[in-house]
Design a protein around this motif. Structure first.
Motif, PDB file in Angstrom:
ATOM      1  N   ALA A   1      -7.515   3.769   4.456  1.00 34.33           N
ATOM      2  CA  ALA A   1      -6.347   3.003   4.024  1.00 34.33           C
ATOM      3  C   ALA A   1      -6.533   1.570   4.512  1.00 34.33           C
ATOM      4  CB  ALA A   1      -5.077   3.592   4.604  1.00 34.33           C
ATOM      5  N   VAL A   2      -5.886   0.623   3.827  1.00 27.98           N
ATOM      6  CA  VAL A   2      -6.041  -0.776   4.198  1.00 27.98           C
ATOM      7  C   VAL A   2      -4.675  -1.447   4.307  1.00 27.98           C
ATOM      8  CG1 VAL A   2      -6.279  -1.616   1.807  1.00 27.98           C
ATOM      9  CG2 VAL A   2      -7.297  -2.925   3.686  1.00 27.98           C
ATOM     10  N   ILE A   3      -4.545  -2.324   5.294  1.00 19.21           N
ATOM     11  CA  ILE A   3      -3.372  -3.193   5.420  1.00 19.21           C
ATOM     12  C   ILE A   3      -3.873  -4.628   5.348  1.00 19.21           C
ATOM     13  CG2 ILE A   3      -1.406  -3.886   6.822  1.00 19.21           C
ATOM     14  CD1 ILE A   3      -1.494  -1.191   8.197  1.00 19.21           C
ATOM     15  N   LEU A   4      -3.347  -5.384   4.398  1.00 15.94           N
ATOM     16  CA  LEU A   4      -3.826  -6.739   4.111  1.00 15.94           C
ATOM     17  C   LEU A   4      -2.792  -7.770   4.556  1.00 15.94           C
ATOM     18  CD1 LEU A   4      -4.784  -5.607   0.574  1.00 15.94           C
ATOM     19  CD2 LEU A   4      -6.510  -6.548   2.095  1.00 15.94           C
ATOM     20  N   ARG A   5      -3.311  -8.834   5.158  1.00 14.11           N
ATOM     21  CA  ARG A   5      -2.443  -9.955   5.522  1.00 14.11           C
ATOM     22  C   ARG A   5      -3.110 -11.242   5.057  1.00 14.11           C
ATOM     23  NH1 ARG A   5      -1.581 -15.086   8.036  1.00 14.11           N
ATOM     24  NH2 ARG A   5       0.535 -15.110   8.894  1.00 14.11           N
ATOM     25  N   GLY A   6      -2.654 -11.777   3.923  1.00 14.01           N
ATOM     26  CA  GLY A   6      -3.233 -12.997   3.374  1.00 14.01           C
ATOM     27  C   GLY A   6      -2.482 -14.226   3.838  1.00 14.01           C
ATOM     28  N   GLY A   7      -2.940 -15.392   3.389  1.00 18.27           N
ATOM     29  CA  GLY A   7      -2.306 -16.641   3.755  1.00 18.27           C
ATOM     30  C   GLY A   7      -1.021 -16.883   2.985  1.00 18.27           C
ATOM     31  N   ARG A   8      -0.164 -17.747   3.530  1.00 23.86           N
ATOM     32  CA  ARG A   8       1.117 -18.010   2.894  1.00 23.86           C
ATOM     33  C   ARG A   8       0.945 -18.672   1.527  1.00 23.86           C
ATOM     34  NH1 ARG A   8       4.829 -19.804   5.843  1.00 23.86           N
ATOM     35  NH2 ARG A   8       3.872 -19.458   7.869  1.00 23.86           N
ATOM     36  N   GLU A   9      -0.170 -19.394   1.329  1.00 19.87           N
ATOM     37  CA  GLU A   9      -0.345 -20.105   0.053  1.00 19.87           C
ATOM     38  C   GLU A   9      -0.549 -19.156  -1.131  1.00 19.87           C
ATOM     39  OE1 GLU A   9      -1.572 -22.867   3.336  1.00 19.87           O
ATOM     40  OE2 GLU A   9      -2.026 -20.788   2.790  1.00 19.87           O
ATOM     41  N   THR A  10      -1.022 -17.939  -0.884  1.00 16.34           N
ATOM     42  CA  THR A  10      -1.315 -17.013  -1.989  1.00 16.34           C
ATOM     43  C   THR A  10      -0.446 -15.760  -1.952  1.00 16.34           C
ATOM     44  OG1 THR A  10      -3.144 -16.112  -0.655  1.00 16.34           O
ATOM     45  CG2 THR A  10      -3.698 -17.771  -2.323  1.00 16.34           C
ATOM     46  N   ILE A  11       0.711 -15.844  -1.342  1.00 17.49           N
ATOM     47  CA  ILE A  11       1.550 -14.670  -1.166  1.00 17.49           C
ATOM     48  C   ILE A  11       1.980 -14.069  -2.503  1.00 17.49           C
ATOM     49  CG2 ILE A  11       3.693 -16.012  -0.925  1.00 17.49           C
ATOM     50  CD1 ILE A  11       2.782 -12.814   1.029  1.00 17.49           C
ATOM     51  N   GLU A  12       2.352 -14.902  -3.479  1.00 17.57           N
ATOM     52  CA  GLU A  12       2.800 -14.376  -4.768  1.00 17.57           C
ATOM     53  C   GLU A  12       1.644 -13.733  -5.524  1.00 17.57           C
ATOM     54  OE1 GLU A  12       5.883 -14.100  -5.601  1.00 17.57           O
ATOM     55  OE2 GLU A  12       6.584 -15.211  -3.837  1.00 17.57           O
ATOM     56  N   SER A  13       0.473 -14.338  -5.455  1.00 14.93           N
ATOM     57  CA  SER A  13      -0.719 -13.770  -6.093  1.00 14.93           C
ATOM     58  C   SER A  13      -1.037 -12.407  -5.504  1.00 14.93           C
ATOM     59  CB  SER A  13      -1.923 -14.699  -5.913  1.00 14.93           C
ATOM     60  OG  SER A  13      -1.667 -15.991  -6.405  1.00 14.93           O
TER      61      SER A  13
ATOM     62  N   ASP B   1       4.668 -15.010   8.508  1.00 13.92           N
ATOM     63  CA  ASP B   1       5.026 -15.502   9.840  1.00 13.92           C
ATOM     64  C   ASP B   1       3.894 -15.228  10.837  1.00 13.92           C
ATOM     65  OD1 ASP B   1       7.111 -16.489  11.780  1.00 13.92           O
ATOM     66  OD2 ASP B   1       6.719 -14.505  12.618  1.00 13.92           O
ATOM     67  N   HIS B   2       3.523 -16.247  11.606  1.00 14.71           N
ATOM     68  CA  HIS B   2       2.407 -16.118  12.540  1.00 14.71           C
ATOM     69  C   HIS B   2       2.710 -15.142  13.668  1.00 14.71           C
ATOM     70  CE1 HIS B   2      -0.293 -19.047  10.784  1.00 14.71           C
ATOM     71  NE2 HIS B   2       0.697 -19.930  10.695  1.00 14.71           N
ATOM     72  N   ALA B   3       3.965 -15.063  14.067  1.00 11.37           N
ATOM     73  CA  ALA B   3       4.331 -14.123  15.130  1.00 11.37           C
ATOM     74  C   ALA B   3       4.085 -12.684  14.673  1.00 11.37           C
ATOM     75  CB  ALA B   3       5.795 -14.317  15.519  1.00 11.37           C
ATOM     76  N   LEU B   4       4.332 -12.428  13.401  1.00  9.11           N
ATOM     77  CA  LEU B   4       4.088 -11.098  12.851  1.00  9.11           C
ATOM     78  C   LEU B   4       2.586 -10.810  12.804  1.00  9.11           C
ATOM     79  CD1 LEU B   4       6.150  -8.997  11.843  1.00  9.11           C
ATOM     80  CD2 LEU B   4       5.505  -9.621   9.514  1.00  9.11           C
ATOM     81  N   ALA B   5       1.795 -11.834  12.496  1.00 14.27           N
ATOM     82  CA  ALA B   5       0.338 -11.674  12.498  1.00 14.27           C
ATOM     83  C   ALA B   5      -0.169 -11.341  13.898  1.00 14.27           C
ATOM     84  CB  ALA B   5      -0.332 -12.945  11.980  1.00 14.27           C
ATOM     85  N   GLU B   6       0.401 -11.980  14.915  1.00 12.30           N
ATOM     86  CA  GLU B   6       0.012 -11.690  16.293  1.00 12.30           C
ATOM     87  C   GLU B   6       0.342 -10.244  16.650  1.00 12.30           C
ATOM     88  OE1 GLU B   6      -1.528 -13.738  18.442  1.00 12.30           O
ATOM     89  OE2 GLU B   6      -1.601 -15.425  17.036  1.00 12.30           O
ATOM     90  N   GLU B   7       1.478  -9.757  16.169  1.00 16.77           N
ATOM     91  CA  GLU B   7       1.852  -8.363  16.417  1.00 16.77           C
ATOM     92  C   GLU B   7       0.890  -7.417  15.699  1.00 16.77           C
ATOM     93  OE1 GLU B   7       4.228  -5.751  18.477  1.00 16.77           O
ATOM     94  OE2 GLU B   7       4.524  -7.936  18.430  1.00 16.77           O
ATOM     95  N   PHE B   8       0.505  -7.792  14.507  1.00 17.44           N
ATOM     96  CA  PHE B   8      -0.431  -7.000  13.707  1.00 17.44           C
ATOM     97  C   PHE B   8      -1.760  -6.805  14.441  1.00 17.44           C
ATOM     98  CE2 PHE B   8      -3.375  -7.068   9.813  1.00 17.44           C
ATOM     99  CZ  PHE B   8      -3.199  -5.722   9.545  1.00 17.44           C
ATOM    100  N   MET B   9      -2.201  -7.848  15.125  1.00 19.28           N
ATOM    101  CA  MET B   9      -3.480  -7.778  15.837  1.00 19.28           C
ATOM    102  C   MET B   9      -3.465  -6.808  17.023  1.00 19.28           C
ATOM    103  SD  MET B   9      -4.506 -11.807  16.112  1.00 19.28           S
ATOM    104  CE  MET B   9      -4.067 -12.956  14.802  1.00 19.28           C
ATOM    105  N   LYS B  10      -2.278  -6.347  17.380  1.00 26.80           N
ATOM    106  CA  LYS B  10      -2.147  -5.489  18.556  1.00 26.80           C
ATOM    107  C   LYS B  10      -1.647  -4.087  18.193  1.00 26.80           C
ATOM    108  CE  LYS B  10      -1.356  -9.415  21.679  1.00 26.80           C
ATOM    109  NZ  LYS B  10      -1.817 -10.428  20.741  1.00 26.80           N
ATOM    110  N   MET B  11      -1.765  -3.729  16.937  1.00 23.54           N
ATOM    111  CA  MET B  11      -1.283  -2.425  16.467  1.00 23.54           C
ATOM    112  C   MET B  11      -2.352  -1.344  16.662  1.00 23.54           C
ATOM    113  SD  MET B  11       0.919  -3.420  13.053  1.00 23.54           S
ATOM    114  CE  MET B  11       0.884  -1.735  12.472  1.00 23.54           C
ATOM    115  N   ASN B  12      -2.769  -1.165  17.894  1.00 20.08           N
ATOM    116  CA  ASN B  12      -3.828  -0.194  18.181  1.00 20.08           C
ATOM    117  C   ASN B  12      -3.451   1.233  17.809  1.00 20.08           C
ATOM    118  OD1 ASN B  12      -4.157  -2.613  19.988  1.00 20.08           O
ATOM    119  ND2 ASN B  12      -6.045  -1.543  20.530  1.00 20.08           N
TER     120      ASN B  12
END
Length: 421
Positions: free
Chosen positions: A145-157, A186-197
């Motif tokens: 399974a994959v969880i993707l986190r792209g940049g804010r500039e391409t969120i709609e795409s 949100d960058h804070a959410l990205a930081e949380e994502f990096m710690k979802m062991n």
């Protein structure tokens, strides 16, 4: 948009999905990949409309160069390439469950090394919405399974692409939780994502050096580091200059915003006077900005060549820009590459077989090319059906990362009541 609670719910759903995906039969995987390809084609107008909204918003903000806009732009042809990528991956062998090797020990124990999925793969990337499709195709075929986190500039795409992919999965009778998108930049959410062991088995950053190093420094989830491409072309004194020019033009100009584009040109002094004017002429049409050492500036005195600095030689331009150095010979060229290389792709052009062999042995990079363009360092061109990224590290995976890089293995031990003495 999801919040932290929603992020963990996404992780839990992906973890549950990964268990069923690891056991999917090959025929069902391939049918789902074809269904996702068909869905991308059907929803092309909606994907392009979303992409145009992203481009307009990015241009209105006025903070991104045109090379960035080019990377985020989708066309009908590029969406078709994404769809075709799913079909190519479907046609690749399924290595899940394959036994790499098997042996019998002196105790009569039979041990097999079996290929298995990684589980849940997190991918943090920047401006290329095609990564959403490429990553899904490869991770899915590898049983993840994959969880993707792209940049804010391409969120709609990215939202439009994931909507199409989920529709394809649903049509094929496979859980839609195989592919998940974090819709909050949100960058804070990205930081949380990096710690979802608890939910992520591995995290793969794909983008510029700042993004990659941020993930490497801050993630507690195991990380596969994909690297920037400060790639060199070394034109040896025994080079065929016509071949060298063609390889240079292709490597630098075909698509300047990718990591396998050339950023540095090294030319032996014995051929510099003959070769560099041809280079300057070839670059005129695209208005390539040249940074050159003193010898390059002297040879190209009729052209606008800026004085090159160490910073220039260390830069991944991702633009119509290049740094050039005239070298006294092979040893200086190797020293320069070793100093400034990002260990992505290094290229030599030479007709001297012995020199070519030395170059292959001397250069420590994920890919080393002899008389061929740096643009071939690509999962699709390698026959992998695509790539998650190009790893420049040495553990687990190196170079273009296809299906095999998205798997691991477990040892299966068969006995008949043996106990250890």
């Amino acid at each position: 948009m999801i919040d932290v609670q929603g992020l963990y719910a996404l992780g839990k759903a992906a973890k549950i999905a990964s268990r069923s995906l690891s056991k999917l039969p090959t025929t069902q995987k391939n049918a789902a990949l074809q269904a996702m390809a068909n869905s991308l084609r059907e929803q092309t107008p909606a994907i392009l409309e979303a992409n145009q909204a992203d481009i307009q918003a990015t241009r209105e903000q006025g903070r991104r160069p045109e090379s960035f806009i080019e990377r985020m732009t989708l066309t009908e042809a590029r969406v078709e390439d994404m769809a075709h990528g799913f079909e190519k991956v479907a046609n690749l062998p399924d290595i899940i469950g394959h036994t790499d090797e098997m042996w019998i020990t002196e105790d009569g124990i039979e041990i097999g090394k079996k290929r298995v999925p990684l589980g849940v793969i997190g991918i943090i990337f920047e401006s290329r919405p095609n990564v959403t499709a490429d990553a899904t195709a490869l991770t899915f075929k590898a049983g993840n399974a994959v969880i993707l986190r792209g940049g804010r500039e391409t969120i709609e795409s990215n939202l439009a692409i994931v909507k199409a992919l989920k529709a394809g999965l649903n049509r094929a009778g496979v859980t839609e939780d195989a592919v998940n998108l974090i819709d909050n930049p949100d960058h804070a959410l990205a930081e949380e994502f990096m710690k979802m062991n608890a939910y992520l088995d591995v995290l793969i950053p794909r983008g510029g050096n700042a993004l990659i190093q941020n993930v490497v420094r801050n993630a507690t989830v195991p990380t596969i580091e994909t690297g920037i491409g400060n790639d060199h072309l070394y034109v040896h004194e025994a080079a065929d200059l016509d071949k060298a020019l063609a390889i240079l033009e292709n490597g630098k100009l075909q698509r300047v915003s990718v990591c396998n584009a050339l950023e540095n040109l090294l030319v032996d002094e014995k051929i510099a006077a003959a070769f560099l004017p041809r280079v300057a002429e070839a670059f005129k049409k695209d208005k390539v900005l040249i940074h050159g050492d003193a010898t390059t500036q002297q040879i190209l005195s009729e052209y606008d060549v800026q004085a090159a600095t160490d910073e220039d030689y260390a830069t991944e331009f991702l633009a119509y820009e290049i740094a050039i150095k005239v070298t006294s010979g092979y040893e200086e060229a190797i020293e320069h590459i070793q100093r400034f290389s990002s260990a992505h792709t290094e290229v030599i052009v030479t007709q001297d077989y012995s020199v070519a062999r030395r170059f292959v042995e001397d250069i420590d990079a994920a890919a080393v090319a002899v008389n061929a363009s740096s643009r071939f360092t690509d999962g699709d061109k390698f026959g992998f059906g695509g790539e998650i990224g190009i790893s420049t590290q040495k553990l687990h995976a190196r170079g273009p990362m296809g299906i095999a890089a998205l798997t691991t293995y477990k040892y299966v031990i068969y006995g008949d009541g043996q106990i250890r003495k």
